[in-house]
Design an enzyme around this catalytic site. Structure first.
Site, PDB file in Angstrom:
ATOM      1  CE  LYS A   1      -5.183  -0.894  -2.102  1.00 44.58           C
ATOM      2  NZ  LYS A   1      -4.826  -0.271  -0.804  1.00 44.58           N
TER       3      LYS A   1
ATOM      4  CG  ASP B   1      -3.484   8.480  -2.875  1.00 44.65           C
ATOM      5  OD1 ASP B   1      -4.614   8.520  -2.370  1.00 44.65           O
ATOM      6  OD2 ASP B   1      -2.457   8.776  -2.261  1.00 44.65           O
TER       7      ASP B   1
ATOM      8  CG  ASP C   1      -1.803   1.167   1.339  1.00 46.34           C
ATOM      9  OD1 ASP C   1      -2.334   1.599   0.302  1.00 46.34           O
ATOM     10  OD2 ASP C   1      -1.968   1.701   2.448  1.00 46.34           O
ATOM     11  CE  LYS C   2       0.016   7.427  -2.506  1.00 47.65           C
ATOM     12  NZ  LYS C   2       0.277   8.505  -1.510  1.00 47.65           N
TER      13      LYS C   2
END
Length: 1199
Positions: free
Chosen positions: A798, A690, A414-415
């Site tokens: 995801k 995002d 994940d970011k």
């Protein structure tokens, strides 16, 4: 088998519910509804008892035995044991029964102890005291006696005993504050609300007089979802219905904060609470090593069956002659003669199976289990992975996947909160294209908030001023932030500034706090929410009050939130903020082009952006919206869908005001970690929700993408210009063309792929023309990319990406790492799931296999711990099969020399204790502490990880080598001992002695000699493989050999009264009394170990692996540093010259280049190309034509 579903059905039929219902009715205080209202139907619900244990006192033994014998190896040995009991076999049933009993007992004790701890924890929870309102008074009872419908009193800092609906609180506005850290890890205070109609009931008598029922959904595990309504009966009036949602439900395990007391009614109890429903275990993950073990076990089972078949056939072939079938010294009974030949052959086959069954290492499973369990503590104890800020270290939620950490090929991360800190800072905002920066700098001075606005927008017109005010008010009103005064939060005083109490903001979302604090710096301060009115202080120091009418909460599907407020002048306003992709399509006016350009610019800079819009509502529009929302909130069926539809209708025809930019800084050493993972041969994918520009900027900052990386885009924007088919084939041609031009491996090419969620969904969909799908083309492109960025991804997408890569033809080992609830699905899907203990709660950490405080710790847990775990367990598995081949193959050879009579070669005690005592501890300790290279080397050289990739140490060629080595050693043991017994003579007292060794000639002497060589050889083989020696290694390895010798002396040197016969009496001592026997044992051990030593020497000399080169470098560096004279042994003098570079000089000793020390260092540096100079740190070498000097911390020493 789970009988809970069957129990629920029976319960419902017993109480008259013949059909399954999706809702339940709770009678508050167990009061029947008034006459004329709905019918009173008493319902049965479970009590409040929590049961997390697996066993009970009466089902532990049968249930545990059933679970253990589901393992193939345990069941196999049980069958062998039963065969030994039923038929006449060459070995005692003890030889199979005792090891099996040991394994079963150890496992049962471990599982029983763990379950006893769970029982103990359950009892402490179930017996907690709870206050209940009964007949207008507070009565104390135990937690497990609570029932659905009981009214409970909970006081400050107490934990909720079950799932409760808030009725009233000590606060006049009917609110209470709760922390849910034990549920999702979020330490921030959350606000929960009582129904306005009953929040005035503040005493026990008033609460007891309440006449109401609650209709709500049946229990389900989602912590953030609840649907229900409360019907309040007032005298003879029609009941008043009010909606109930997640904001009214207090969950078991949460804690009451900053509220003196509350009254609440129990709706879900015991195992039906949301916390208990989340106890459900995750799907079992199996490591690649475990799969290899099972495959090897099947091979050895086939070898065992083959041995038994071969010996059975050869026995009957050898006994074809009558004199061999029934020799004069072994006549058969009449019953044996009458048995059918098939039955006799089958019995002999089973006897041979029993004789050779030790080739299957039953103790390997318990050793592996102990190794995983004990080895997992090394991660927990690692101080390098302890975070001072959190006060926590790494956690191991499952120890079954330790070695899988050393096999990872794909990392999905994940970011936000994983690569970045999730610590938001407001940077700037844009209103109608005009930029506002808090505390702007002008002429070297930091201006105040108001002056900064005036400086940027020196002469705002009326229209611009109106939009500016609306924008700032929108951000001050459109949020769920709480304002806290000075208080103690978890033992830390907050909200004190220069000795005066101040307020501070708390929210479950760091973005919202950053935006509200940013507005405060720009002159608009959010003060509080009081009596359902939001108060803000504008830049003219005037307090403005807005009545909060409705909150349209944020959700990940809409990606926006809204509030409807009424100003003091009576104006109705809807303020909306959200992602640009969810706001722009709903905007009908405003300076969209300017704001969009600014949003894209901020995204390129790596900033997180949100857009803000509003619209004015007429009274009729507001009433229509109210009706729509109330109807949706009161629905018990499909409430979420109805609310989403209502939100969609209300949030239309907006006017765009502007956008905000918030910075989320990159985590410490995130870039270094990603670079190390690339060097280790792993492919890193970033999966984020995002926008593309923001995520791409983060990828460049974290070195996922380099400036030389050729970016391939597979986005919705591009597929709108070209068809998806054309874009995919064009990208595929690009990567294939580059590979053919370069003529190099794929690893040398540097492609980066960017794909968004919409395009990924299109890739997964089958072609409309029925020509298959694009998955394979997409995977082919991904294989040729060093890094992939997936943006605008939903949580389910995801997980789909991880599943897609797992199912590809290479079947790579995948790892997923994230910090939020939206990452749980991919964490559960990946082979290894790692949770970050982040600011978005602990759901990811709770659902993961391992939890670490920061992303930077991923480097050590993979490159060091994962590497060690895999090396250790791979050696353990291969060694177990090797030592069992060495153990049982001489027994197979012995049958050719005893007429296939099933005569055992070894004594019963040796057969029983070989795997339990003589050879078990050394390999267990090796699998816990072995370090083939140092920790520092593994961290400095990530490429060493490639040596163990793709299960390289458990491949079939390596397995075949270990098996052949075991067969070779077994042949040496057997025939070496056989040739010693070749010539025999009779002594004067009639004993048969060997001419060569002067030992008594006999079966047990021969077998004991073979067994002695066997035990010493397999133990010394492990000693040769050990690189990291400690005192405990020496103690266990040499102690095991000493234990064998002492046991053999005692076993054969004492007449034990409990034995019917003692065939080993004096055998071992007589064997050791022979000098040639000692020499023979040493010679056979040397010959057995020699091929493996030669093979290792040749491999290191001809084609060494990177790990072997690293081991050589470490030895060279240690040798060089050992040759260097310690600085402490030299006399140092202070410098007498002012131009001496402020260093002390030492006594000069001339040393020529022909001397051995400089030559050794020069040779080392020349051969290694200077690549390992860092290994000589902290020494810095300076070489010259006449000599050299080395510098270390402290005075300079010239040699």
């Amino acid at each position: 088998m789970d009988f809970s579903r069957l129990r629920d059905i029976i319960t419902r039929y017993c109480v008259g519910e013949e059909n399954w219902v999706d809702s339940r009715t709770v009678y508050i205080g167990h009061k029947e509804p008034p006459p004329g209202a709905e019918a009173y139907i008493p319902q049965r619900y479970p009590d409040n008892r929590i049961v997390s244990s697996k066993y009970t006192y009466w089902n532990f033994i049968p249930k545990n035995l059933f679970e253990q014998f589901r393992r193939i190896a345990n069941f196999y040995f049980l069958v062998i044991f039963l065969v030994q009991l039923i038929i006449d076999t060459p070995t005692s049933p003890i030889t199979s029964g005792l090891p099996l009993f040991f394994v079963i007992t150890v496992t049962a004790i471990k599982q029983g102890y763990e379950d006893w701890l769970r029982h103990k924890a359950d009892c402490s929870i179930n017996e907690c005291p709870v206050d209940v309102v009964q007949q207008g008074k507070v009565a104390r009872t135990q937690s497990h006696k609570l029932r659905v419908g009981d009214v409970v009193v909970v006081r400050e800092d107490e934990t909720f005993p079950c799932d409760l609906i808030l009725l009233s609180s000590s606060h006049h506005d009917g609110t209470c504050y709760v922390t849910t850290a034990s549920l999702d890890g979020e330490s921030s205070h959350k606000t929960y609300y009582a129904v306005p109609d009953i929040m005035a009931f503040r005493t026990e008598q008033e609460v007891d007089s309440l006449h109401a029922t609650i209709e709500c959904e049946q229990p389900q595990p989602d912590l953030y979802k609840f649907v229900g309504r409360i019907n309040i009966y007032k005298d003879k009036e029609e009941p008043v219905a009010r909606p109930l949602g997640a904001e009214n439900l207090l969950l078991r395990g949460a804690t009451l904060k900053n509220t003196q007391h509350i009254y609440a009614v129990a709706v879900y109890t015991g195992m039906e609470t949301k916390m208990a429903l989340n106890y459900q275990s995750k799907s079992q993950k199996r490591s690649a090593v475990e799969k290899s073990m099972n495959a090897f076990l099947i091979v050895y089972l086939f070898i065992l069956i083959s041995k038994a078949v071969i010996n059975t056939v050869l026995k009957y072939a050898w006994q074809w002659s009558p004199d061999r079938d029934e020799p004069w010294y072994n006549h058969r009974t009449e019953h044996e003669r009458q048995r059918h030949v098939v039955i006799r052959a089958f019995t002999d086959y089973l006897a041979f199976m029993v004789l050779f069954n030790y080739i299957i290492p039953v103790s390997m499973y318990v050793t592996v289990e102990m190794q995983k369990f004990l080895g997992s503590y090394f991660i927990t104890w690692d101080e390098d992975m302890f975070d001072e800020e959190l006060g926590e270290g790494a956690q191991v939620n499952t120890s079954d996947l330790n070695e899988e950490l050393g096999q990872v090929e794909y990392v999905f991360t994940d970011k936000t909160g994983t690569l970045t800190e999730n610590n938001m800072e407001f940077i700037e905002c844009c209103v109608d294209g005009n930029v506002y920066i808090p505390h702007a700098i002008c002429n070297g001075q930091i201006l105040s908030a108001a002056s900064s606005i005036d400086m940027i927008d020196s002469s705002p017109g009326g229209y611009r001023r109106e939009h500016e005010d609306l924008f700032f008010r929108a951000l001050c009103l459109c949020h769920t932030v709480q304002v806290k005064e000075e208080e103690t939060v978890d033992g830390i005083k907050r909200g004190i500034h220069q000795g005066r109490p101040t307020s501070f903001y708390i929210s479950s979302s760091p973005d919202e706090v950053a935006l509200v604090e940013g507005m405060k710096r720009l002159g608009y301060t959010y003060l509080r929410l009081r009596d359902n009115h939001m108060e803000i202080l504008n830049k003219d120091d005037e307090i403005e009050r807005f009545e909060l009418l409705h909150v349209l909460n944020f959700d990940s599907v809409r990606r926006r939130m809204s509030v409807i407020v009424r100003s003091s002048s009576g104006e109705l306003l809807l303020f909306c903020k959200g992602a640009d992709s969810s706001i722009f399509p709903r905007v009908v006016s405003g300076k969209v082009a300017q704001v969009k350009a600014h949003v894209e610019q901020n995204a390129v800079e790596g900033l997180r952006t949100l857009c803000v819009a509003y619209k004015r509502l007429s009274e009729a529009e507001y009433q229509e919206a109210c009706h729509c929302l109330t109807e949706a909130k009161l629905a018990l069926q499909d409430r979420e869908q109805r609310l989403a539809h209502a939100y969609d209708i209300i949030e239309r025809d907006l006017v765009l005001l502007g956008a905000t930019a918030v910075e989320d800084r990159l985590q410490e050493k995130a870039a270094d970690t990603i670079e190390s993972l690339h060097k280790a041969g792993m492919k890193v994918w970033v999966l984020t929700g995002d926008k593309m520009e923001t995520a791409a900027a983060t990828c460049y900052a974290s070195k996922l993408f380099r400036r030389s990386t050729q970016i391939l885009e597979l986005t919705k924007k591009r597929t709108e210009e070209q068809s998806l088919h054309d874009v995919l084939f064009e990208l595929n041609r690009t990567v294939l063309r580059q590979r053919s031009i370069s003529g190099l491996s794929v690893d040398c090419m540097d492609f980066g792929l960017i794909i968004d969620g919409a395009t990924f969904s299109a890739v997964l969909r089958p072609n409309p023309d029925g020509t298959g799908n694009y998955r394979e083309i997409f995977l082919e492109i991904c294989r040729n990319c060093s890094a992939v960025l997936c943006c605008r991804m939903a949580p389910l997408q995801k997980a789909q990406i991880v599943k897609l890569i797992k199912a590809s033809k290479e079947h790579p080992i995948t790892l997923a790492i994230g910090d939020g609830a939206n990452d749980v699905s991919m964490i559960l899907e990946a082979h290894v799931g790692i949770g970050i203990m982040g600011k978005e709660g602990r759901q990811a950490a709770r659902n993961s296999d391992y939890a670490i405080p920061k992303f930077k710790h991923l480097k050590k847990i993979l490159l060091v711990h994962g590497h060690y775990y895999y090396i250790r367990i791979a050696e353990l598995v291969q060694y177990f099969f090797y030592k069992n081949v060495c153990f049982i193959f001489p027994q197979f050879l012995y049958q050719f020399f005893c007429g296939f009579s099933q005569q055992p070669l070894y004594d019963t005690a040796y057969l029983t204790l070989y795997n339990i005592s003589f050879t078990s501890l050394p390999i267990l300790l090796y699998s816990l502490v072995e370090q083939h290279v140092s920790v520092e080397t593994l961290k400095k050289d990530p490429s060493l990880y490639r040596d163990i990739a793709k299960n390289s140490l458990l491949r079939w060629p390596v397995f075949l080598y270990w098996t052949c080595l075991g067969v070779f050693d077994a042949v040496i043991f057997f025939f070496g001992a056989y040739f010693l017994f070749d010539n025999t003579t009779f002594t004067s007292n009639g004993q048969l002695m060997t001419t060569n060794t002067q030992m008594m000639f006999g079966n047990w002497t021969f077998g004991t000699l073979v067994f002695t060589v066997l035990v010493f050889t397999v133990t010394l083989k492990l000693a040769l493989d050990t690189h990291h020696w400690t005192w405990i290694n020496h103690f266990v390895i040499w102690g095991s050999l000493l234990f064998y010798v002492i046991f053999s002396l005692l076993w054969g040197g004492i007449i034990w009264p409990f034995l019917n016969y003692q065939r080993m009496y004096y055998v071992f001592m007589q064997m050791l009394s022979s000098g040639p026997a000692w020499l023979s044992i040493i010679l056979l051990i040397t010959v057995s170990l020699l091929p493996d030593v030669i093979k290792k020497v040749l491999c290191r000399a001809i084609c060494p692996t990177a790990t072997e080169r690293a081991q050589g470098n470490e030895k060279m560096v240690r040798g060089v540093l050992a040759d260097l004279t310690p600085l402490s042994s030299r006399r140092s003098y202070r410098s007498t010259s002012a131009n001496s570079s402020h260093r002390s000089t030492a006594e000069a000793l001339p040393l020529c280049m022909s001397d051995p020390l400089p030559q050794k260092i020069l040779t080392h540096l020349t051969e290694r190309g200077g690549a390992d100079v860092y290994a000589l740190s902290p020494y810095l070498l300076r070489l010259s034509g006449a000599g050299f000097a080395h510098y270390a911390p402290g005075p300079e020493t010239t040699v």
